[in-house]
Design a protein around this motif. Structure first.
Motif, mmCIF file in Angstrom:
data_model
loop_
_atom_site.group_PDB
_atom_site.id
_atom_site.type_symbol
_atom_site.label_atom_id
_atom_site.label_comp_id
_atom_site.label_asym_id
_atom_site.label_seq_id
_atom_site.Cartn_x
_atom_site.Cartn_y
_atom_site.Cartn_z
ATOM 1 N N LEU A 174 0.816 -1.206 0.000
ATOM 2 C CA LEU A 174 0.000 0.000 0.000
ATOM 3 C C LEU A 174 0.859 1.269 0.000
ATOM 4 N N GLY A 175 0.347 2.325 0.608
ATOM 5 C CA GLY A 175 0.989 3.624 0.501
ATOM 6 C C GLY A 175 2.215 3.788 1.373
ATOM 7 N N GLY A 176 2.840 4.950 1.251
ATOM 8 C CA GLY A 176 4.014 5.252 2.043
ATOM 9 C C GLY A 176 4.196 6.743 2.237
ATOM 10 N N LYS A 177 4.977 7.084 3.239
ATOM 11 C CA LYS A 177 5.359 8.475 3.502
ATOM 12 C C LYS A 177 6.767 8.441 4.072
ATOM 13 N N SER A 178 7.689 8.026 3.246
ATOM 14 C CA SER A 178 9.007 7.621 3.712
ATOM 15 C C SER A 178 9.876 8.800 4.124
ATOM 16 N N ALA A 179 10.634 8.566 5.195
ATOM 17 C CA ALA A 179 11.524 9.590 5.736
ATOM 18 C C ALA A 179 12.965 9.330 5.313
ATOM 19 N N ASN A 180 13.637 10.395 4.928
ATOM 20 C CA ASN A 180 15.075 10.369 4.675
ATOM 21 C C ASN A 180 15.731 11.111 5.833
ATOM 22 N N VAL A 181 16.322 10.347 6.764
ATOM 23 C CA VAL A 181 16.913 10.936 7.959
ATOM 24 C C VAL A 181 18.375 11.275 7.676
ATOM 25 N N GLY A 190 18.839 12.047 -1.966
ATOM 26 C CA GLY A 190 17.541 12.222 -1.321
ATOM 27 C C GLY A 190 16.510 12.852 -2.235
ATOM 28 N N LEU A 191 16.887 13.891 -2.962
ATOM 29 C CA LEU A 191 15.946 14.528 -3.882
ATOM 30 C C LEU A 191 15.583 13.590 -5.021
ATOM 31 N N ALA A 192 16.560 12.861 -5.545
ATOM 32 C CA ALA A 192 16.286 11.927 -6.632
ATOM 33 C C ALA A 192 15.262 10.876 -6.216
ATOM 34 N N ASN A 193 15.354 10.412 -4.975
ATOM 35 C CA ASN A 193 14.419 9.398 -4.499
ATOM 36 C C ASN A 193 13.088 9.988 -4.056
ATOM 37 N N ALA A 194 13.047 11.281 -3.812
ATOM 38 C CA ALA A 194 11.767 11.934 -3.522
ATOM 39 C C ALA A 194 10.965 12.155 -4.791
ATOM 40 N N TRP A 195 11.671 12.490 -5.875
ATOM 41 C CA TRP A 195 11.000 12.854 -7.123
ATOM 42 C C TRP A 195 11.066 11.756 -8.173
ATOM 43 N N GLY A 252 7.640 11.548 -8.428
ATOM 44 C CA GLY A 252 7.109 11.393 -7.075
ATOM 45 C C GLY A 252 5.991 10.381 -6.977
ATOM 46 N N GLN A 253 5.649 9.766 -8.100
ATOM 47 C CA GLN A 253 4.544 8.799 -8.130
ATOM 48 C C GLN A 253 5.086 7.394 -7.839
ATOM 49 N N THR A 254 5.654 7.269 -6.654
ATOM 50 C CA THR A 254 6.300 6.038 -6.222
ATOM 51 C C THR A 254 5.992 5.845 -4.747
ATOM 52 N N PRO A 275 5.720 15.189 -7.143
ATOM 53 C CA PRO A 275 7.062 15.704 -6.855
ATOM 54 C C PRO A 275 7.047 16.802 -5.800
ATOM 55 N N VAL A 276 6.743 16.407 -4.577
ATOM 56 C CA VAL A 276 6.622 17.353 -3.465
ATOM 57 C C VAL A 276 7.477 16.834 -2.311
ATOM 58 N N LEU A 277 8.459 17.627 -1.885
ATOM 59 C CA LEU A 277 9.360 17.251 -0.804
ATOM 60 C C LEU A 277 9.151 18.179 0.379
#
Length: 478
Positions: free
Chosen positions: A253-260, A274-279, A283-285, A390-392
């Motif tokens: 299902l969904g996610g809201k993953s954190a990059n610490v 981090g930006l590459a994996n956010a977008w 961002g549809q991932t 694509p929203v960080l």
């Protein structure tokens, strides 16, 4: 030679039932190119009766396919991987047209993942413990039966293959409902599977919407398992509908993953990766690292770096090689993402890059402006809900304890990342309540288990763990 699932020279696709194209009723669903609004194809709007027919075909094919030696089933899976490789160009072009992935991303990831995962599943199956002895017991792993697979639009072929191929290797037969947003590559898979020697009825495709076809599959008494990938809301509904027949349900299902990002991290690498994996994929991932957690004392410095990195992301026509972010998958998704961007600004987060509205010159497609919010409250809507665009959100933390608390504060637990001194980062990674964590940019492993904690779902896909999802376990005492 199998009957093509797609009519030659058109984007018109049919159901695939019992090894044949089945036109369905008179109603169709149009497949829309989100870059320009053009119609790239149609699929039939399936009904519960279509599901009944597909399930009957799968049930009829089950004894023969389940009784096929596993070595032969593995060989079919290997030929499926090879067949996808041979059709790579068609698949990439179709996905870009259907849901807007930039063509370079479609060629490398949208096509590369299903080729790789099917080959990996075949390799794992060769050494899988189909039988083992425990004391006086012979433990046997057998097919579950008929598997219903329901898949989303963001990785329209990968998500299908990650379910279908291991299910088939395990001796099950399958009824698939692909996404109605980007359904056309399912027809290519049906053709490839038939050419690979998969018997008629072992793999069936019924097009249509979730409330009609998806629910019919989940409720069907002759479907023994449902494997679903999609939103948490829809996954909850699948669980409820499937519960009447107590069938097995696997949910991704969904996610809201954190990059610490820890204080001892390589900040340049942490920001860039981090930006590459956010977008990624616009961002549809589901695994996108949409929350960047940073030391409060370095917040402004890191925001400057991430904004500078964002300026290198070209937004535009997904058929152009230079494009890094294409349109959202549909106008509905465009509106959803824009709504969240507007909400973030209204709730007081700082718009450091982008903002509401379409990029200049791209007003006619389903485009949004890639956006970075700074000084985001960890409890804000944009920091808690899955946006799928694509929203960080850059979120400051006071100390490591608070960073871990914030990372674990959502209802999701699918993925995440930690950047810092290696041992330090590994220790923090162990504290994150999430199904996978990348440390210092560790690369995606297609053989490792993939799945989530909490409301990100249950069960695992890919590699040995993905194969285990599709077997029943029997103990025979002697």
């Amino acid at each position: 030679m199998a009957t093509p699932a797609v009519e030659p020279g058109s984007g018109t696709s049919a159901h695939w039932i019992g090894g044949e194209r089945v036109a369905g009723g008179g109603e169709v669903i149009e497949v829309v190119n989100p870059a320009d609004g053009s119609i790239v194809g149609t699929v039939p709007a399936g009904t519960a009766a279509d599901v009944d027919r597909a399930v009957a075909a799968a049930r009829a094919a089950l004894p023969g396919w389940a009784g096929t030696p596993v070595e032969e089933r593995i060989a079919v899976a290997q030929r499926i991987s090879q067949g996808l490789q041979a059709r790579a160009g068609d698949i990439a072009a179709s996905i870009t047209a259907e849901m807007g992935s930039p063509i370079s991303f479609s060629r490398t990831v949208q096509v590369g993942l299903p080729i790789g995962s099917s080959a990996t599943a075949a390799g794992v199956a060769a050494s899988f413990p189909w039988t083992e002895e425990i004391g006086n017991s012979l433990v046997v792993r057998e097919p579950i039966g008929v598997v219903g697979a329901i898949t989303p639009w963001n990785y329209p072929l990968h998500q299908v293959v990650a379910k279908v191929v291991p299910a088939l290797i395990a001796g099950n037969t399958v009824v698939l409902k692909p996404t109605e947003v980007a359904p056309l590559t399912a027809a290519i898979l049906a053709e490839v599977a038939a050419e690979a020697g998969l018997p008629a009825g072992a793999f069936n495709v019924v097009h249509g919407t979730g409330p009609v076809v998806g629910e019919a599959i989940a409720a069907h008494p002759d479907v023994d398992m449902v494997s679903f990938t999609g939103s948490t809301r829809a996954g909850k509904r699948v669980s409820v509908v499937a519960s009447d027949t107590v069938k097995r349900v696997a949910l991704e299902l969904g996610g809201k993953s954190a990059n610490v990002i820890l204080d001892d991290a390589d900040m340049g690498k942490a920001v860039k990766v981090g930006l590459a994996n956010a977008w990624i994929n616009g961002g549809q991932t589901c695994t996108a690292w949409t929350r960047m957690l940073v030391p409060a004392s370095r917040h402004d410095e890191i925001v400057e770096q991430v904004v500078a990195a964002a300026a290198k992301y070209s937004v535009g026509d997904p058929t152009e090689e230079k494009t890094r972010i294409g349109p959202m998958s549909s106008t509905a998704q465009q509106q959803r993402v824009n709504g969240y961007i507007e909400r973030g600004a209204a709730d007081g987060a700082t718009v450091a890059f982008g903002g509401p509205g379409a990029p200049e010159g791209l007003e006619s497609g389903a485009y949004v402006r890639p956006t970075i919010f700074a000084n985001v409250d960890p409890n804000a809507v944009i920091a808690q809900e899955e946006i799928f665009g694509p929203v960080l959100s850059v979120i400051p933390y006071a100390d490591e304890e608070q960073a871990v608390e914030i990372a674990n504060s959502t209802v999701y637990g699918l993925a995440g990342a930690v950047f810092g001194e290696q041992e330090h980062a590994m220790a923090v990674a162990r504290r994150l309540r999430t199904g996978q964590v990348d440390v210092n940019g560790g690369t995606f492993n297609i053989a490792a288990p993939f799945g989530g904690y909490k409301q990100s779902g249950n069960g695992r896909e890919l590699g040995r763990f993905g194969l285990e999802e599709f077997v029943e376990t029997k103990s025979i005492q002697r």
